[in-house]
Design a protein around this motif. Structure first.
Motif, PDB file in Angstrom:
ATOM      1  N   VAL A 586       0.862  -1.174   0.000  1.00 35.06           N
ATOM      2  CA  VAL A 586       0.000   0.000   0.000  1.00 35.06           C
ATOM      3  C   VAL A 586       0.901   1.226   0.000  1.00 35.06           C
ATOM      4  CG1 VAL A 586      -1.865   1.209   1.155  1.00 35.06           C
ATOM      5  CG2 VAL A 586      -1.708  -1.291   1.321  1.00 35.06           C
ATOM      6  N   VAL A 601      -1.385  -1.474  -4.255  1.00 35.53           N
ATOM      7  CA  VAL A 601      -2.636  -0.783  -3.942  1.00 35.53           C
ATOM      8  C   VAL A 601      -2.283   0.663  -3.625  1.00 35.53           C
ATOM      9  CG1 VAL A 601      -4.575  -0.584  -2.336  1.00 35.53           C
ATOM     10  CG2 VAL A 601      -3.782  -2.846  -3.046  1.00 35.53           C
ATOM     11  N   TYR A 603      -3.811   4.690  -2.611  1.00 31.99           N
ATOM     12  CA  TYR A 603      -4.931   5.240  -1.848  1.00 31.99           C
ATOM     13  C   TYR A 603      -6.006   5.862  -2.730  1.00 31.99           C
ATOM     14  CZ  TYR A 603      -2.336   4.471   2.466  1.00 31.99           C
ATOM     15  OH  TYR A 603      -1.673   3.896   3.521  1.00 31.99           O
ATOM     16  N   PHE A 607     -11.465   0.641  -3.888  1.00 30.29           N
ATOM     17  CA  PHE A 607     -11.240  -0.585  -3.127  1.00 30.29           C
ATOM     18  C   PHE A 607     -12.315  -1.646  -3.371  1.00 30.29           C
ATOM     19  CE2 PHE A 607      -9.178   2.341   0.242  1.00 30.29           C
ATOM     20  CZ  PHE A 607      -8.015   2.401  -0.513  1.00 30.29           C
ATOM     21  N   LYS A 627      -9.545   6.555   4.703  1.00 29.75           N
ATOM     22  CA  LYS A 627      -9.121   5.778   3.540  1.00 29.75           C
ATOM     23  C   LYS A 627      -8.550   4.428   3.975  1.00 29.75           C
ATOM     24  CE  LYS A 627      -9.515   7.514  -0.670  1.00 29.75           C
ATOM     25  NZ  LYS A 627     -10.007   6.709  -1.809  1.00 29.75           N
ATOM     26  N   ASP A 630     -11.205   2.068   5.396  1.00 31.41           N
ATOM     27  CA  ASP A 630     -11.981   1.414   4.335  1.00 31.41           C
ATOM     28  C   ASP A 630     -11.205   0.253   3.722  1.00 31.41           C
ATOM     29  OD1 ASP A 630     -14.004   3.210   4.785  1.00 31.41           O
ATOM     30  OD2 ASP A 630     -13.479   4.527   3.098  1.00 31.41           O
ATOM     31  N   LEU A 631      -9.904   0.475   3.516  1.00 33.68           N
ATOM     32  CA  LEU A 631      -9.076  -0.573   2.915  1.00 33.68           C
ATOM     33  C   LEU A 631      -8.998  -1.803   3.819  1.00 33.68           C
ATOM     34  CD1 LEU A 631      -7.123  -1.570   0.734  1.00 33.68           C
ATOM     35  CD2 LEU A 631      -5.280  -0.381   1.958  1.00 33.68           C
ATOM     36  N   LYS A 634     -12.232  -3.751   3.930  1.00 33.36           N
ATOM     37  CA  LYS A 634     -12.519  -4.486   2.695  1.00 33.36           C
ATOM     38  C   LYS A 634     -11.629  -5.712   2.542  1.00 33.36           C
ATOM     39  CE  LYS A 634     -14.748  -4.776  -1.256  1.00 33.36           C
ATOM     40  NZ  LYS A 634     -14.367  -6.172  -1.540  1.00 33.36           N
ATOM     41  N   THR A 635     -10.361  -5.593   2.879  1.00 28.98           N
ATOM     42  CA  THR A 635      -9.408  -6.683   2.608  1.00 28.98           C
ATOM     43  C   THR A 635      -9.211  -7.627   3.789  1.00 28.98           C
ATOM     44  OG1 THR A 635      -7.565  -5.244   3.256  1.00 28.98           O
ATOM     45  CG2 THR A 635      -8.155  -5.311   0.914  1.00 28.98           C
TER      46      THR A 635
END
Length: 775
Positions: A586, A601, A603, A607, A627, A630-631, A634-635
């Motif tokens: 990231v 990945v 920002y 996503f 941000k 959220d990542l 999701k992951t």
């Protein structure tokens, strides 16, 4: 998270079994282990923990043993020659020795014969029987073989040879037409059917001698333990007392062999399994097994030492041959082979060690392995196979039985001969069968865990109690315990850091865990990780100090892990086995710090296209905390590596106070114009400010329209719009940046992990976890 190498299976007690009385003092842990073995009363516990010779069964209950005994005594009386027909493994040579000693004690004219593994193979053969008859033998007694010798029994009858079979292997549909068969599984009145070959020979020796031959128990222990029969009931008693006898044995051959094995003091089942047994087996793997029998028989010290040295040299030769073949075999294993059954074949391989080689391949690849020697002149291949628990090798090979010239074995091990042109079909059909039957999880080795222990339970007194459960072996495995705890200390040991050491503390109790060969896991265990480990509990004695220790067999971490690399400029990420399909970096932009084999990945990406990932290597701080939240939501990574490195910290620079802004603005109002090109140093000295603080406040005023700035000259705006400092994007950006740095970069490990944990849980991070700033 960290996956275990093996599949863990926790032992469960039969709910119908309950501990019945408390007339014996045992820890709750030992009682539970006894319940797992079907022991529910104090009397049963005493019998198990302190085996007694009086609990051995009478040999009279073995079918045909009296008939066989009478025939032997008749042969002795008439001076008939008796031949003991043995086998070339440790059970076979110890069986041969036991019966030979007993017959010689009775004055018999006897000798022994062990077939050659390479030219004759296992068990009786017609040529050997005919040769025995020509040499004047009229009675043959097999030990540790013969139950499948239907043809050879007929040949013996045809020649006028009486054949007595003593064996313990599985009886086939048709039994040999022998004079007598002494076999526990062919004896309805005999209460224990799992004796080793040497156990059956010992029973026959007892019957022949008319008394209990305790002096032979050292030999019985070797064959019983080396042959991996269940160490329960009679086998447990024979092994228990046999190990005692072996500890104090006067046999010159065994004393010399123990010396080469560096065995001092009490002999254990592990000494037989790993030292004595393999050396005796090595003889028959490389040549005729007669040398092993001679070693066990001799009572001459000088001869014993010479024979023991020869056995040692053969064992070393066997070890080198195994190492060479294993290296060659591993070089032949292709990536595609590692998904199914491994089949390797080569000309010139020694058939006597191929079973060991197959076992090594199974251990390394967690796959069934078949290792074959090619005989090109005969266009045939011959070898051995070993399997994994989930794949029944015998049953599946029997489904393609037409491919084999000869085949035999059981679920986990087999021997086979087949035409060379069938090699491709063997591999093809077995791979089809294994892929039909197994999942990826089935290929993992299985560890059966006896119980979960607290650190406070892992004491020296518990270890002493556990020793009473020995000797350990089949059906009485050495207890494997499970511990789950956050280590107080983790480090690597050894010159090459090959080993792993974990230290645990619980109140006043302490326990070390040592993982031999597990040093590569050190970088994969994060700070404050709750580690689950399984292994054996024992005592570590060093410099006169004794303390409990777990020898770790396997470990895993069930929760997600955070690795803290913050501020490290030199970072070796090759230690973490990154995989571009499931691991991502990231960052805002790709730099030299980011390994090329990581997925990327950024920002500003959407996503929504991402799924769960194995690892996130976070190199750059996000533009805002939302941000990154959220990542993570999701992951939901199993592992997070915080690799942030902040060069010009906003958080570490003092944020201007409201009074600072007021004073600076008052100066602008008063003077109307300030030229920072010439007056910056004066302002810095007047208030003790940094250049950065002055520039920052100037930008905020400019953005809000309070001033005009041209080439470093600040001019007062006489008609500003009334605004709050917080309306400035520059002001808010610096607040956010400081907030981000404090939360993600300057927080301690515990706070950072807690912040990520809230993200994992897909809930809003509580306000008290958020850092706020203001003037």
């Amino acid at each position: 998270m960290l996956q275990s190498k093996a599949k863990w299976k926790f032992a469960t007690n039969n709910e119908s079994l309950q501990w019945m009385d408390d007339t014996i003092q045992l820890s709750p842990v030992t009682k539970e282990l006894l319940l797992q073995r079907g022991i529910t009363t104090a009397n049963q516990a005493r019998e198990f923990l302190s085996p007694s010779l009086t609990n051995l069964h009478s040999p009279h209950h073995l079918a045909s043993i009296e008939k066989a005994s009478l025939r032997v005594h008749k042969a002795i009386e008439q001076n008939e020659k008796i031949l003991i027909y043995g086998d070339y493994d440790a059970d076979g040579v110890s069986s041969t020795t036991v019966l030979l000693i007993a017959l010689r004690k009775l004055g018999a004219a006897c000798d022994y014969y062990i077939p050659n593994r390479f030219t004759e193979g296992y068990g009786p053969n017609e040529a050997a029987f005919r040769k025995a008859y020509e040499d004047g033998f009229r009675l043959i007694i097999t030990v540790d073989n013969g139950i499948a010798a239907v043809h050879e029994a007929n040949i013996a009858k045809e020649l006028g040879l009486d054949l007595i079979i003593t064996d313990h292997h599985e009886p086939q549909e048709q039994l040999p037409d022998a004079f007598a068969i002494i076999h526990p599984k062919c004896s309805p009145d005999y209460l224990f059917q799992e004796l080793a070959g040497v156990g059956v020979a010992f029973k026959f020796a007892e019957q022949l001698l008319g008394y209990f031959p305790e002096q032979l128990l050292d030999l019985v222990a070797i064959g019983t333990i080396a042959d991996l029969v269940p160490l329960v009931n009679e086998n447990r008693i024979l092994a228990y007392y046999g190990l005692r006898k072996l500890t104090t044995t006067n046999r010159q051959g065994l004393k010399a062999l123990k010396k080469w094995c560096k065995i001092e003091g009490t002999v254990t089942e592990e000494d037989i399994g790993f030292l004595i047994g393999p050396r005796l087996n090595a003889v028959g793997r490389l040549q005729d097994a007669d040398l092993a029998v001679q070693l066990l028989l001799t009572d001459d010290q000088e001869e014993a030492e010479e024979l023991a040295e020869m056995v040692e040299q053969l064992n070393r030769q066997r070890q080198q041959i195994v190492a060479d073949i294993v290296k060659e075999a591993e070089g032949m294993v292709q990536p595609a082979d590692q998904s199914g059954v491994i089949v390797v074949a080569r000309e010139g391989w020694n058939e006597g060690v191929l079973g060991i080689v197959a076992s090594r391949l199974v251990q390394k690849y967690d796959r069934p392995a078949i290792v074959l020697a090619i005989h090109p002149e005969e266009e045939r291949i011959k070898g051995s196979a070993r399997s994994i628990p989930a794949f029944d090798l015998f049953k599946n090979c029997m489904r393609i039985r037409e491919l084999f010239t000869h085949f035999g074995g059981h679920a986990q091990a087999a021997g086979m001969t087949l035409p060379l042109h069938n090699l491709h079909d063997l591999k093809k059909h077995l791979n089809e069968l294994i892929h039909q039957q197994l999942t990826a999880e089935d290929f993992k080795q299985e560890i059966v865990i006896s119980k979960t222990l607290k650190i406070s339970e892992a004491t020296e007194s518990l270890v002493n109690e556990l020793e009473q459960l020995a000797p350990f072996g089949m059906a009485n495995p050495k207890p494997i315990f499970h511990i789950k705890q956050v280590p107080a200390e983790i480090r690597q040991l050894g010159n090459n850091k090959k080993h792993l050491k974990l230290h645990f503390r619980e109140d006043t109790c302490q326990l070390d865990g040592i993982g031999f060969g597990l040093g590569d896991l050190y970088p994969k265990i994060s700070q404050q990780a709750n580690v689950s480990l399984v292994g054996e509990i024992g005592i570590n004695e060093w410099n006169g100090m004794r303390k409990p220790q777990m020898v770790i067999r396997d470990l895993r971490i069930d929760e997600w892990q955070l690795f803290d690399h913050r501020g490290k400029k030199q970072l070796d990420l090759t230690l973490y086995d990154s995989n571009p399909e499931v691991d991502y970096a990231v960052c805002r932009q790709i730099t030299e710090r980011i390994p090329k084999d990581l997925g990327i990945v950024t920002y500003d990406m959407d996503f929504a296209a991402l799924d769960k990932v194995s690892s996130l290597f976070i190199f750059d701080l996000p533009p805002d905390l939302g941000k990154l939240e959220d990542l993570i939501k999701k992951t939901k990574p199993a592992t997070i590596h915080a690799c942030f490195n902040v060069e010009n910290s906003m958080y570490m620079q003092v944020f201007p106070s409201r009074d600072d802004f007021k004073w600076f603005y008052a100066q602008i109002l008063k003077r109307k114009t300030i030229d920072l090109n010439g007056e910056l140093e004066m302002l810095m000295r007047a208030r003790g400010w940094t250049k950065d603080r002055i520039v920052f406040m100037s930008k905020v005023f400019f953005e809000l329209g309070f001033v005009k700035i041209d080439n470093g000259v600040i001019d007062y705006n006489p008609t500003p719009v009334k605004s709050d400092l917080r309306d400035s994007k520059v002001y808010q950006k610096r607040l956010r940046q400081a907030d981000i740095e404090k939360t993600l970069y300057y927080s301690n490990y515990k706070v950072l992990k807690k912040w990520f944990s809230f993200c994992m849980a897909d809930v809003e991070v509580p306000k008290e976890e958020k850092v706020t700033h203001g003037i």
